[in-house]
Design a protein around this motif. Structure first.
Motif, short mmCIF file in Angstrom:
data_model
loop_
_atom_site.label_atom_id
_atom_site.label_comp_id
_atom_site.label_asym_id
_atom_site.label_seq_id
_atom_site.Cartn_x
_atom_site.Cartn_y
_atom_site.Cartn_z
N LYS A 42 0.88 -1.26 0.04
CA LYS A 42 0.04 -0.01 0.05
C LYS A 42 0.98 1.24 -0.09
CE LYS A 42 -3.63 2.63 1.05
NZ LYS A 42 -4.89 2.83 0.03
N PHE A 43 1.78 1.40 0.63
CA PHE A 43 2.82 2.34 0.79
C PHE A 43 4.18 2.20 0.04
CE2 PHE A 43 0.07 2.58 4.63
CZ PHE A 43 -0.63 3.69 4.53
N ASN A 44 4.19 1.41 -0.90
CA ASN A 44 5.18 1.16 -1.87
C ASN A 44 6.63 0.95 -0.92
OD1 ASN A 44 3.86 1.35 -4.10
ND2 ASN A 44 3.77 3.58 -3.79
N VAL A 45 6.67 0.33 -0.11
CA VAL A 45 7.81 -0.04 0.75
C VAL A 45 8.53 -1.22 0.23
CG1 VAL A 45 8.76 -0.41 3.09
CG2 VAL A 45 7.23 1.57 2.70
N LEU A 87 3.29 3.13 7.50
CA LEU A 87 3.74 2.02 8.34
C LEU A 87 3.37 1.92 9.77
CD1 LEU A 87 7.15 0.80 6.59
CD2 LEU A 87 4.77 0.18 5.95
N MET A 88 3.93 3.08 10.20
CA MET A 88 3.63 3.27 11.78
C MET A 88 2.12 3.28 12.21
SD MET A 88 6.62 5.38 13.03
CE MET A 88 6.78 6.83 11.74
N LEU A 89 1.23 3.94 11.28
CA LEU A 89 -0.13 3.95 11.65
C LEU A 89 -0.83 2.50 11.43
CD1 LEU A 89 -2.63 6.60 9.96
CD2 LEU A 89 -2.76 4.09 9.68
N LEU A 92 -9.68 6.22 7.70
CA LEU A 92 -9.18 5.34 8.73
C LEU A 92 -10.12 3.86 8.70
CD1 LEU A 92 -7.65 7.10 11.66
CD2 LEU A 92 -6.48 5.85 9.75
N ASP A 93 -11.50 4.25 8.75
CA ASP A 93 -12.46 3.06 8.92
C ASP A 93 -12.35 2.11 7.66
OD1 ASP A 93 -13.35 4.13 11.16
OD2 ASP A 93 -14.94 5.06 10.36
N GLU A 94 -12.18 2.81 6.73
CA GLU A 94 -12.28 1.93 5.33
C GLU A 94 -10.85 1.13 5.26
OE1 GLU A 94 -12.81 4.17 1.86
OE2 GLU A 94 -15.13 4.62 2.39
N TYR A 95 -9.68 1.93 5.52
CA TYR A 95 -8.35 1.34 5.76
C TYR A 95 -8.19 0.27 6.53
CZ TYR A 95 -3.41 0.64 6.06
OH TYR A 95 -2.14 0.05 5.97
N ALA A 96 -8.70 0.54 7.98
CA ALA A 96 -8.74 -0.56 8.83
C ALA A 96 -9.34 -1.86 8.26
CB ALA A 96 -9.18 -0.20 10.15
N LEU A 97 -10.65 -1.74 7.85
CA LEU A 97 -11.38 -2.73 7.30
C LEU A 97 -10.54 -3.57 6.10
CD1 LEU A 97 -13.86 -4.52 7.64
CD2 LEU A 97 -14.79 -3.36 6.13
#
Length: 541
Positions: A51-54, A370-372, A406-411
């Motif tokens: 997701k964060f291209n790491v 990443l930390m989030l 955040l709600d959509e991302y967490a799910l």
């Protein structure tokens, strides 16, 4: 040497993300670190990294001391086409007792020692030589009077001519190598008989007619401005080093070899130096007994754990520089004081975030993501009892950078991480597994998260069978598979134990497989403490 930063075995999202984020922080502060993982990266963590291209961190098998960790001796090798005399001068100028012989690609072909050179000077074949014209010119300070090709191979029998010229009539041929002073009759006869090579000693000037004759007959002539005795003594040492180097039964090691595995080989053999090869089998240097006395340990930083049983294999051999964690303090110990940060909050990533702020290091979007993600994962999106206001505040601040729903991302993250399709029962059980010793009872607790308990129920029988076999093989008192339902905020308990009543007593559930315990979601803050309390009470009773 880079410092290795890694989380616990069977890495979860908090473990993976905190290692990467802390490594980035350290590197921004001028240190040299690299993040690693001690196990397979799970689907949830893969989702976050992509997701964060790491880049995905590499797997670290162990932290045992390897040959590449030692300050081994680096030596410039010489090649097979060099001469014995060249090798001697190279060894003398560099104070070497042993020199590696390699080919043009640096592949090791043999070893040469000072003893080998000395024995050749005593017992060698003084009549025969095999070398190149360039070796003779370079090693004996020769002056080429006529040389058709410096790289030409010279191989034949050597004779020092001090006879009356009529004594050698009919004896010279194309395989002869002649050493002579200013004996023009011998010189002319040798050229006329087309000897392989003519060496003329001394400082005298050679008349041009002899050089012209040599050119006509294709006979190389080299003048060496030394006396004949000296030249004859040194000439044998112009042989190729491959003539006397050791080629077989070489004890050699790889950069990746572990010190514990090679100690016996070094102790039971009697060599001064042992060659080291890289992964491509190319020569890198020498190792000896002295290098094993004070080996340089791998430097490591542990995140999200502080127990030997949960860390990398060989952690006893590593130098632990720091520990950043949020779990109970385990049995890990160090020989020197270290930076040990252990805070009772929901996620190691929260601690890493606060370190960014206290060190005034700018947080890029990728590291913020990443930390989030690590915080959301470890706190079950703030539903876990381990969650604190500091975790919530960290996510709020980090999301100012990422700008996520955040709600959509967490799910989405939990959906990616809880899917069990394609996993074996062993992979499911060990995806987040930890050992605990509770009042002398060896207990293993696995925790998986789900949005659909039916996925687990379909695999219930094979999972229980797997736990029964594992408990017998590894002599556990109890094995527990905790399936935490994120939506219903509780956990289903599957187990293998000789005492079915222990789980029932600890969590107030029916003594059946798959019993549901409402509001039990944290292994660290609920399951282990409640199980410990039950064991204490039952032992007391």
């Amino acid at each position: 040497m880079k410092t290795l930063i890694f989380g616990h075995q069977n890495p979860d999202t908090d473990s993976v993300c905190s290692a990467i984020a802390y490594s980035y922080l350290k590197n921004q502060m001028g240190e040299s670190t690299v993040p690693k993982v001690l196990g397979t990266i799970q689907k949830e963590s893969l989702y976050v990294l992509d997701k964060f291209n790491v880049n995905h961190p590499d797997f670290l098998e162990n932290v045992k001391i390897q040959v590449k960790d030692l300050e081994y001796t680096q030596v410039s090798p010489i090649q097979q086409h060099h001469s014995i005399l060249h090798a001697y001068h190279h060894m003398e100028s560099n104070q070497l007792k042993t020199i590696p012989i390699v080919d043009e690609n640096r592949f090791l072909k043999g070893l040469l020692t000072m003893k080998d050179i000395a024995m050749e000077m005593i017992h060698g074949d003084f009549r025969h030589i095999k070398t190149s014209l360039s070796n003779i010119i370079n090693d004996l300070d020769g002056i080429p009077l006529y040389i058709p090709d410096e790289d030409k191979l010279v191989e034949g029998n050597v004779s020092v001519m001090a006879y009356y010229y009529k004594s050698i009539v009919g004896l010279l041929g194309s395989k002869d190598i002649i050493i002579v002073g200013d004996r023009y009759d011998i010189i002319e006869m040798a050229i006329s008989n087309k000897v392989q090579l003519l060496i003329i000693t001394g400082e005298c000037e050679i008349p041009q007619k002899y050089i012209d004759l040599a050119q006509k007959n294709s006979v190389p002539i080299i003048k060496i401005p030394k006396d004949t005795y000296t030249v004859s003594k040194l000439f044998q040492q112009c042989n190729f080093v491959c003539k006397i180097m050791k080629k077989s039964s070489l004890v050699k090691f790889s950069l990746d070899d572990y010190i514990d595995d090679i100690k016996d080989d070094i102790i039971t053999t009697n060599f001064r130096n042992y060659p080291i090869l890289d992964a491509n089998r190319k020569f890198m240097g020498f190792i000896g007994r002295k290098h094993l006395l004070n080996p340089q340990k791998k430097q490591v930083i542990l995140v999200d754990h502080n127990e030997f049983s949960q860390s990398a294999e060989g952690i006893d051999d590593a130098q632990i520089l720091e520990i950043i964690d949020h779990h109970k303090i385990g049995g890990i110990s160090t020989n020197l004081p270290i930076n040990f940060m252990n805070i009772p909050i929901g996620s190691t990533c929260t601690i890493i975030y606060e370190l960014y702020k206290s060190n005034h290091i700018s947080i890029p979007c990728s590291m913020a993501g990443l930390m989030l993600s690590g915080i959301i994962s470890d706190t079950l999106y703030f539903k876990s009892p381990t969650c604190t206001q500091r975790d919530i505040h960290a996510v709020e601040e980090l999301n100012k950078i990422t700008q996520l729903n955040l709600d959509e991302y967490a799910l989405s993250m939990f959906k990616a991480g809880t899917a069990l399709e394609g996993y074996t029962e062993e992979e499911i059980f060990f995806r987040d597994f930890k050992d605990f010793l509770i009042h002398d009872m060896k207990i293993g607790i696995s925790q998986v998260f789900t949005l659909d308990i039916e996925e687990v129920n379909k695999k219930q029988s094979i999972l229980i069978k797997f736990m029964d076999q594992l408990r017998q093989q590894k002599e556990y008192h109890m094995l527990i598979l905790t399936v935490t339902d994120i939506i219903n905020e509780g956990s289903y308990f599957f187990y293998s134990s000789s005492n079915e009543n222990l789980l029932s007593y600890a969590f107030h559930i029916d003594p059946i497989q798959g019993a549901f315990a409402k509001d039990i979601v944290s292994r660290k803050k609920q399951i282990v403490p409640m199980l410990t309390h039950a064991i204490e009470l039952l032992n007391y009773i």
